[in-house]
Every structure is written in structure tokens, then in C-alpha cells.
Design a protein around this motif. Structure first.
Motif, PDB file in Angstrom:
ATOM      1  N   LEU A  33       0.835  -1.214   0.000  1.00  0.00           N
ATOM      2  CA  LEU A  33       0.000   0.000   0.000  1.00  0.00           C
ATOM      3  C   LEU A  33       0.865   1.258   0.000  1.00  0.00           C
ATOM      4  O   LEU A  33       0.561   2.235  -0.699  1.00  0.00           O
ATOM      5  CB  LEU A  33      -0.939  -0.003   1.199  1.00  0.00           C
ATOM      6  N   GLY A  34       1.934   1.243   0.787  1.00  0.00           N
ATOM      7  CA  GLY A  34       2.848   2.379   0.805  1.00  0.00           C
ATOM      8  C   GLY A  34       3.493   2.602  -0.553  1.00  0.00           C
ATOM      9  O   GLY A  34       3.607   3.743  -1.018  1.00  0.00           O
ATOM     10  N   ALA A  35       3.915   1.527  -1.209  1.00  0.00           N
ATOM     11  CA  ALA A  35       4.550   1.649  -2.528  1.00  0.00           C
ATOM     12  C   ALA A  35       3.569   2.223  -3.549  1.00  0.00           C
ATOM     13  O   ALA A  35       3.948   3.064  -4.375  1.00  0.00           O
ATOM     14  CB  ALA A  35       5.070   0.294  -2.997  1.00  0.00           C
ATOM     15  N   PHE A  36       2.319   1.790  -3.485  1.00  0.00           N
ATOM     16  CA  PHE A  36       1.318   2.336  -4.410  1.00  0.00           C
ATOM     17  C   PHE A  36       1.129   3.829  -4.168  1.00  0.00           C
ATOM     18  O   PHE A  36       1.124   4.632  -5.114  1.00  0.00           O
ATOM     19  CB  PHE A  36      -0.021   1.604  -4.257  1.00  0.00           C
ATOM     20  N   THR A  37       0.998   4.224  -2.910  1.00  0.00           N
ATOM     21  CA  THR A  37       0.838   5.645  -2.576  1.00  0.00           C
ATOM     22  C   THR A  37       2.048   6.445  -3.047  1.00  0.00           C
ATOM     23  O   THR A  37       1.909   7.545  -3.594  1.00  0.00           O
ATOM     24  CB  THR A  37       0.645   5.804  -1.059  1.00  0.00           C
ATOM     25  N   LEU A  38       3.237   5.890  -2.878  1.00  0.00           N
ATOM     26  CA  LEU A  38       4.454   6.597  -3.285  1.00  0.00           C
ATOM     27  C   LEU A  38       4.621   6.625  -4.788  1.00  0.00           C
ATOM     28  O   LEU A  38       5.208   7.568  -5.332  1.00  0.00           O
ATOM     29  CB  LEU A  38       5.656   5.986  -2.584  1.00  0.00           C
ATOM     30  N   ALA A  39       4.080   5.637  -5.491  1.00  0.00           N
ATOM     31  CA  ALA A  39       4.082   5.691  -6.962  1.00  0.00           C
ATOM     32  C   ALA A  39       3.233   6.868  -7.431  1.00  0.00           C
ATOM     33  O   ALA A  39       3.603   7.574  -8.384  1.00  0.00           O
ATOM     34  CB  ALA A  39       3.568   4.380  -7.543  1.00  0.00           C
ATOM     35  N   VAL A  40       2.117   7.099  -6.766  1.00  0.00           N
ATOM     36  CA  VAL A  40       1.283   8.269  -7.089  1.00  0.00           C
ATOM     37  C   VAL A  40       2.044   9.547  -6.775  1.00  0.00           C
ATOM     38  O   VAL A  40       2.015  10.510  -7.555  1.00  0.00           O
ATOM     39  CB  VAL A  40      -0.068   8.211  -6.348  1.00  0.00           C
ATOM     40  N   ALA A  41       2.756   9.576  -5.644  1.00  0.00           N
ATOM     41  CA  ALA A  41       3.560  10.755  -5.300  1.00  0.00           C
ATOM     42  C   ALA A  41       4.644  10.994  -6.349  1.00  0.00           C
ATOM     43  O   ALA A  41       4.915  12.148  -6.721  1.00  0.00           O
ATOM     44  CB  ALA A  41       4.182  10.581  -3.915  1.00  0.00           C
ATOM     45  N   LEU A  42       5.265   9.919  -6.827  1.00  0.00           N
ATOM     46  CA  LEU A  42       6.271  10.058  -7.890  1.00  0.00           C
ATOM     47  C   LEU A  42       5.648  10.654  -9.143  1.00  0.00           C
ATOM     48  O   LEU A  42       6.238  11.513  -9.802  1.00  0.00           O
ATOM     49  CB  LEU A  42       6.895   8.701  -8.228  1.00  0.00           C
ATOM     50  N   TYR A  43       4.460  10.191  -9.483  1.00  0.00           N
ATOM     51  CA  TYR A  43       3.761  10.733 -10.655  1.00  0.00           C
ATOM     52  C   TYR A  43       3.469  12.217 -10.456  1.00  0.00           C
ATOM     53  O   TYR A  43       3.697  13.031 -11.350  1.00  0.00           O
ATOM     54  CB  TYR A  43       2.461   9.964 -10.904  1.00  0.00           C
ATOM     55  N   ARG A  44       3.019  12.572  -9.267  1.00  0.00           N
ATOM     56  CA  ARG A  44       2.692  13.967  -8.975  1.00  0.00           C
ATOM     57  C   ARG A  44       3.930  14.853  -9.064  1.00  0.00           C
ATOM     58  O   ARG A  44       3.870  15.971  -9.519  1.00  0.00           O
ATOM     59  CB  ARG A  44       2.074  14.056  -7.569  1.00  0.00           C
TER      60      ARG A  44
END
Length: 130
Positions: A79-90
Motif C-alpha cells: 500500500l505504501g509503494a502504491f501511494t508513493l508511486a502516485v507521489a512520484l507521478y505527482r
């Protein structure tokens, strides 16, 4: 992991990155201006931005704490990796120094998913009792 030093090193990485994610990123979101964070989530095009903002904040806070103690470690890190993938995209258009934190946290969360929590974790303690 090779020997005791590897176990100590991996445990240190897991604890430091888990607590840093939880206390440095999740806690301020949960206790701060959630409406403002939700506005940023809405700009990314997510439906129900307040729901997704809470999901992201809680995945950082609770997921980081779970990774730090090594409990439900792989699901929490996923779940953390998914959230951080979104942060990377942002942060893809930001200077590297801005996106670097998301990249580092993402990399460690993926490593935790792949390697597991290690023998010095609550997951390992639970497995030993079963």
C-alpha cells in the motif's frame, strides 16, 4: 541476507524508513489540512479526492508504522509503494531534489515487499509461534 550484520542493517532500514514515512509524512497529513491535501489529489484527477487523500495519509501513517515494527509488513509496504508511486507521478515535473524523497521511500517499500521484514520483526515472531 548474509549474517547478523545483514539482519541488523535490514532492520535499521525498515525501522528508519517506516517511522520516517509515518511520522514525517503520514502524521502531518492526518493532523493537518486534509482539505488542502484533497485539493491536490483532485488536481491529479482522482474521484472522491477526500477519500483518496485519507487513504494516502493513512497508508503513510499506519503503513509506515507497520513496516517499522514488521507487522503485516508486505501488505503495508505494498500500500505504501502504491501511494508513493502516485507521489512520484505527482512530482514528475518537479526538480529531482523534490521527487527524490518519494523515489527513496518507493524504492524501500518495494524492497520490503520483495525481501520481507526479516527475522527481527513481529511477523517473524508470529510465524515462530505458529
Amino acid at each position: 541476507m548474509q549474517g547478523q550484520r545483514g539482519v541488523v542493517g535490514w532492520t535499521l532500514v525498515r525501522i528508519v524508513f517506516g517511522l520516517s514515512l509515518a511520522l514525517g509524512h503520514g502524521l502531518p497529513k492526518v493532523t493537518g489540512n486534509m482539505a488542502g491535501f484533497a485539493e491536490g489529489v483532485a488536481k491529479l484527477g482522482f474521484p472522491f479526492p477526500l477519500v483518496f487523500a485519507w487513504a494516502a495519509a493513512l497508508s503513510e501513517l499506519l503503513g509506515g508504522l507497520l513496516v517499522a515494527v514488521g507487522l503485516f509488513t508486505r501488505p503495508a509496504a505494498t500500500l505504501g509503494a502504491f501511494t508513493l508511486a502516485v507521489a512520484l507521478y505527482r512530482h514528475r515535473v518537479d526538480p529531482f531534489g523534490t521527487m527524490e524523497k518519494a523515489l527513496l521511500f518507493f524504492s524501500v517499500m518495494v524492497a520490503v515487499v520483495l525481501a520481507g521484514p526479516g527475522p527481527w520483526s513481529l511477523d517473524a515472531k508470529v510465524r515462530r509461534r505458529l
